[in-house]
Structures are given as C-alpha cells and as structure tokens.
Scaffold this motif. Structure first.
Motif, PDB file in Angstrom:
ATOM      1  N   ILE A 138       0.839  -1.205   0.000  1.00  0.00           N
ATOM      2  CA  ILE A 138       0.000   0.000   0.000  1.00  0.00           C
ATOM      3  C   ILE A 138       0.868   1.246   0.000  1.00  0.00           C
ATOM      4  CG2 ILE A 138      -1.586   1.365   1.429  1.00  0.00           C
ATOM      5  CD1 ILE A 138      -2.872  -1.368   2.218  1.00  0.00           C
TER       6      ILE A 138
ATOM      7  N   ALA B 262       2.127   1.896  -3.478  1.00  0.00           N
ATOM      8  CA  ALA B 262       1.140   1.963  -4.555  1.00  0.00           C
ATOM      9  C   ALA B 262       0.408   3.302  -4.565  1.00  0.00           C
ATOM     10  CB  ALA B 262       0.135   0.827  -4.395  1.00  0.00           C
ATOM     11  N   ASN B 263      -0.306   3.537  -5.673  1.00  0.00           N
ATOM     12  CA  ASN B 263      -1.196   4.693  -5.751  1.00  0.00           C
ATOM     13  C   ASN B 263      -2.332   4.376  -6.702  1.00  0.00           C
ATOM     14  OD1 ASN B 263      -0.043   5.019  -8.329  1.00  0.00           O
ATOM     15  ND2 ASN B 263       1.466   6.462  -7.537  1.00  0.00           N
TER      16      ASN B 263
ATOM     17  N   ARG C 107      -4.643   0.696  -7.874  1.00  0.00           N
ATOM     18  CA  ARG C 107      -3.942  -0.405  -7.207  1.00  0.00           C
ATOM     19  C   ARG C 107      -3.975  -0.218  -5.694  1.00  0.00           C
ATOM     20  NH1 ARG C 107      -0.981  -4.771  -7.730  1.00  0.00           N
ATOM     21  NH2 ARG C 107       0.795  -5.156  -6.380  1.00  0.00           N
ATOM     22  N   ARG C 108      -3.771   1.000  -5.251  1.00  0.00           N
ATOM     23  CA  ARG C 108      -3.801   1.277  -3.810  1.00  0.00           C
ATOM     24  C   ARG C 108      -5.189   0.981  -3.235  1.00  0.00           C
ATOM     25  NH1 ARG C 108      -1.655   6.734  -0.762  1.00  0.00           N
ATOM     26  NH2 ARG C 108      -1.324   5.684   1.214  1.00  0.00           N
ATOM     27  N   GLU C 109      -6.224   1.388  -3.955  1.00  0.00           N
ATOM     28  CA  GLU C 109      -7.590   1.113  -3.506  1.00  0.00           C
ATOM     29  C   GLU C 109      -7.846  -0.392  -3.432  1.00  0.00           C
ATOM     30  OE1 GLU C 109      -9.861   3.285  -2.346  1.00  0.00           O
ATOM     31  OE2 GLU C 109      -8.262   4.769  -2.548  1.00  0.00           O
TER      32      GLU C 109
ATOM     33  N   LEU D 162      -5.590  -2.755  -2.940  1.00  0.00           N
ATOM     34  CA  LEU D 162      -4.835  -3.264  -1.793  1.00  0.00           C
ATOM     35  C   LEU D 162      -5.526  -2.913  -0.477  1.00  0.00           C
ATOM     36  CD1 LEU D 162      -1.273  -2.363  -3.066  1.00  0.00           C
ATOM     37  CD2 LEU D 162      -2.158  -4.685  -2.707  1.00  0.00           C
ATOM     38  N   LEU D 163      -6.081  -1.710  -0.397  1.00  0.00           N
ATOM     39  CA  LEU D 163      -6.829  -1.316   0.803  1.00  0.00           C
ATOM     40  C   LEU D 163      -8.026  -2.244   1.010  1.00  0.00           C
ATOM     41  CD1 LEU D 163      -6.742   2.566   0.478  1.00  0.00           C
ATOM     42  CD2 LEU D 163      -5.710   1.197   2.307  1.00  0.00           C
TER      43      LEU D 163
ATOM     44  N   SER E 257      -0.103   5.376   7.854  1.00  0.00           N
ATOM     45  CA  SER E 257       0.524   5.416   6.542  1.00  0.00           C
ATOM     46  C   SER E 257      -0.289   6.180   5.511  1.00  0.00           C
ATOM     47  CB  SER E 257       0.834   4.007   6.036  1.00  0.00           C
ATOM     48  OG  SER E 257      -0.348   3.348   5.650  1.00  0.00           O
ATOM     49  N   LEU E 258      -1.603   6.233   5.720  1.00  0.00           N
ATOM     50  CA  LEU E 258      -2.472   6.930   4.768  1.00  0.00           C
ATOM     51  C   LEU E 258      -2.502   8.437   4.987  1.00  0.00           C
ATOM     52  CD1 LEU E 258      -5.502   4.472   4.644  1.00  0.00           C
ATOM     53  CD2 LEU E 258      -3.702   4.765   2.950  1.00  0.00           C
TER      54      LEU E 258
END
Length: 104
Positions: free
Chosen positions: A63, A66-67, A70-72, A74-75, A102-103
């Motif tokens: 996470i 990523a952005n 992909r980040r969504e 993984l979340l 981290s977010l």
C-alpha cells in the motif's frame, strides 16, 4: 454468535444472510482473488500458512508503494482481512493503526 438478526426478513434477505455465513471466508475469497490475478504471491503464501501477521505486513508495504486504483484494491484486500480476523483482534487493532498512519 457470528451474526444474527431480529425480526422478520424477506426471503431474499434471509438467503443472502445464510449465503454470507456458509460461503467462503474472506481469507478464502482473498486467496482466490490473488490466485486469479497472480499478484502478491508472498501474501497468498502467508495466508495459506495462516500467517496473518506476515500477510498484513506485506499488504501495508504494498500500500505504501502503490497509488491510484492499485492502492484502492490493496486497501480493500487489507480491510477484508481485518474483517476476517475481527475488529477486536490484536492484529487488526495494531495494523489498522499502522494503516491509518501510513495513509495520513
């Protein structure tokens, strides 16, 4: 008690309720999704060994790197694993805090 409801529900709601209880667990769905995508083999291996802590460590690392979509994605995987463990599980509580830090 895993889950319950009070009062009358329409048959479709009862069917959905029972499907959720008897269907694959969040971990099983997560493993199927990772297997189908071929991504994050280390996370899949950790989950197969029931090493939830390692899986969460790897997901948080991914996470952070990523952005975007992909980040969504993984979340979503991480949150489903939290749900599998339960909101009061020590790993959920610890890694949820790390995820929030981290977010933001």
């Amino acid at each position: 008690v895993v889950r319950e409801f009070v009062g009358a529900l329409p048959p479709s709601a009862v069917a959905q309720f029972l499907d959720e209880l008897t269907g694959p667990s969040a971990t099983e769905r997560l493993l199927a999704e990772l297997g189908a995508s071929g991504e994050l083999p280390e996370v899949a291996a950790a989950l197969e060994q029931e090493d939830h802590e390692r899986a969460l460590e790897l997901l948080l690392e991914a996470i952070a790197a990523a952005n975007g979509e992909r980040r969504e994605w993984l979340l979503g995987l991480t949150v489903s694993l939290f749900g599998e463990l339960g909101h009061e599980h020590p790993l959920t509580m610890r890694y949820r805090r790390q995820l929030a830090a981290s977010l933001y």
